[in-house]
Design a protein around this motif. Structure first.
Motif, short mmCIF file in Angstrom:
data_model
loop_
_atom_site.label_atom_id
_atom_site.label_comp_id
_atom_site.label_asym_id
_atom_site.label_seq_id
_atom_site.Cartn_x
_atom_site.Cartn_y
_atom_site.Cartn_z
N ALA A 25 0.51 -0.74 -0.09
CA ALA A 25 -0.06 -0.17 0.18
C ALA A 25 0.80 1.44 -0.38
O ALA A 25 0.86 2.13 -0.71
N PHE A 26 1.85 1.35 0.53
CA PHE A 26 2.92 2.90 0.60
C PHE A 26 3.36 2.90 -0.84
O PHE A 26 3.48 4.03 -1.15
N ARG A 27 3.57 2.26 -1.32
CA ARG A 27 4.38 1.95 -2.75
C ARG A 27 2.88 1.94 -3.80
O ARG A 27 3.66 2.80 -4.83
N TYR A 28 2.19 1.28 -3.85
CA TYR A 28 0.57 1.20 -4.55
C TYR A 28 -0.35 2.29 -4.84
O TYR A 28 -0.51 2.94 -5.80
N VAL A 29 -0.52 2.64 -2.70
CA VAL A 29 -1.70 3.57 -2.92
C VAL A 29 -0.94 4.54 -2.38
O VAL A 29 -1.66 5.37 -2.82
N GLU A 30 -0.86 5.21 -1.49
CA GLU A 30 -0.11 5.76 -1.08
C GLU A 30 1.25 6.63 -1.98
O GLU A 30 1.35 7.44 -1.76
N LYS A 31 1.43 5.48 -3.26
CA LYS A 31 2.62 6.55 -3.27
C LYS A 31 3.64 6.97 -3.00
O LYS A 31 4.51 8.24 -3.73
N VAL A 32 4.79 6.43 -1.95
CA VAL A 32 5.53 7.02 -1.08
C VAL A 32 6.56 6.79 -1.09
O VAL A 32 7.36 5.94 -1.79
N ALA A 33 7.41 8.28 -1.78
CA ALA A 33 8.46 8.16 -2.74
C ALA A 33 9.80 7.89 -1.64
O ALA A 33 9.84 7.89 -0.51
N VAL A 34 10.84 6.46 -2.40
CA VAL A 34 11.93 6.21 -1.73
C VAL A 34 12.96 6.15 -2.55
O VAL A 34 12.66 5.81 -3.51
N PRO A 35 14.24 6.24 -1.47
CA PRO A 35 15.23 5.64 -2.67
C PRO A 35 15.31 4.81 -3.05
O PRO A 35 14.40 3.64 -2.95
N THR A 36 16.28 4.49 -4.32
CA THR A 36 15.99 3.22 -5.25
C THR A 36 17.36 2.27 -4.67
O THR A 36 18.50 2.87 -4.49
N ALA A 37 17.34 1.00 -4.44
CA ALA A 37 18.46 0.10 -3.45
C ALA A 37 19.62 0.01 -5.01
O ALA A 37 19.23 0.36 -5.74
N THR A 38 20.78 0.11 -4.03
CA THR A 38 22.03 -0.27 -5.02
C THR A 38 21.13 -1.13 -6.01
O THR A 38 22.42 -1.42 -6.84
N ALA A 39 21.17 -2.49 -4.78
CA ALA A 39 21.00 -3.78 -5.84
C ALA A 39 20.21 -3.96 -6.57
O ALA A 39 20.28 -4.17 -7.84
N LEU A 40 18.63 -3.10 -6.61
CA LEU A 40 18.11 -2.61 -8.08
C LEU A 40 19.36 -1.77 -9.28
O LEU A 40 19.07 -3.12 -9.98
N ILE A 41 20.02 -1.45 -9.02
CA ILE A 41 20.83 -0.61 -9.72
C ILE A 41 21.54 -1.14 -10.72
O ILE A 41 22.02 -1.28 -11.56
N PHE A 42 22.28 -2.08 -9.45
CA PHE A 42 23.66 -2.52 -9.64
C PHE A 42 23.07 -3.65 -10.52
O PHE A 42 23.40 -4.44 -12.00
#
Length: 257
Positions: A25-42
């Motif tokens: 819900a934080f991500r898809y309903v409330e759309k809370v912006a958070v930094p992108t993890a380095t593991a995802l970028i890598f």
């Protein structure tokens, strides 16, 4: 809480709801912006590099990695923590300096489509009875023998049980089957690049049964019905419920602390 407006689901969305619907819900309903993890970028830059190498095996793979990493690392709002763009670039180069890793990538043989293009980042769409939106995904590569493949980077080795228990392959296989691509014979192949002191490459293949699709449909339908009902509860027993793995941890716990 605001109503949910979605045009599709994905493996990552379904997996997140299963581990913690409050984080969903934080991500898809409330759309809370958070930094992108380095593991995802890598991982994204690693995928980009492999796909470029598959499309053109004659490329300088080290140069391709540097190019793809620079593009991903330039994205805004990345949580670097103790890591730096330079340290992670060097980690990619360390992996590629291993002969087995490099040869595995350069020897990948994709299936080619009717226009003689390698089948990489193949978009698939799965329709599930009782779910009004599609489940969308992207298969990293379909190999020459028609087996869908997924590329992962990992700090630790995988075992066969983990590979076989992943939901993502079954979604891809069912979607491909639904689209008329049945040559995969319900087989799936993981290529896991392990970032140990001596880099490793694991090639793990497993087979599913067509009847598993009915279990998959029920699983996705249950998730969808809960989303529609607004069921978003914390799951403190989940592996992700800690400051290291959940980007919403401080916000979530702050409501009650």
């Amino acid at each position: 809480m605001r109503s949910v407006e979605l045009d599709h689901l994905s493996y990552s969305s379904i997996s997140l709801w299963q581990s913690c619907s409050r984080a969903w819900a934080f991500r898809y309903v409330e759309k809370v912006a958070v930094p992108t993890a380095t593991a995802l970028i890598f991982g994204s830059a690693w995928h980009d590099t492999i796909e470029a190498a598959v499309a053109n095996p004659l490329v300088n793979i080290g140069a391709i990695w540097s190019e793809k990493w620079a593009a991903r690392a330039a994205q805004p709002n990345i949580e670097w923590a103790a890591e730096t763009p330079e340290s992670l670039h060097n980690e990619g180069m360390r992996l590629l300096s291993d002969a087995t890793v490099r040869e595995t990538i350069l020897n990948l043989k994709p299936l080619y489509d009717e226009e003689e293009r390698p089948v990489v980042e193949r978009k698939v769409s799965l329709s599930v009875p009782g779910v009004s939106i599609p489940i969308i995904g992207y298969v990293d590569m379909i190999a020459w023998d028609c087996v869908p493949c997924d590329f992962k980077t990992s700090a630790r080795s995988w075992d066969n049980g983990r590979a076989a228990g992943e939901l993502q392959p079954l979604i891809y296989l069912a979607a491909l089957n639904q689209e008329g691509f049945t040559a995969h014979d319900w087989k799936f192949r993981h290529l896991v690049f392990v970032k140990t002191k001596k880099p490793q490459v694991q090639v793990i293949e497993h087979a599913h049964r067509p009847l598993e699709a009915f279990w998959l449909f029920d699983t996705i339908k249950n998730v969808w019905q809960a989303i529609q009902a607004g069921v978003f509860t914390e799951n403190p027993s989940s592996w992700r419920c800690n400051a290291q793995y959940c980007e919403y941890y401080a916000r979530c716990r702050g409501r009650y602390g």
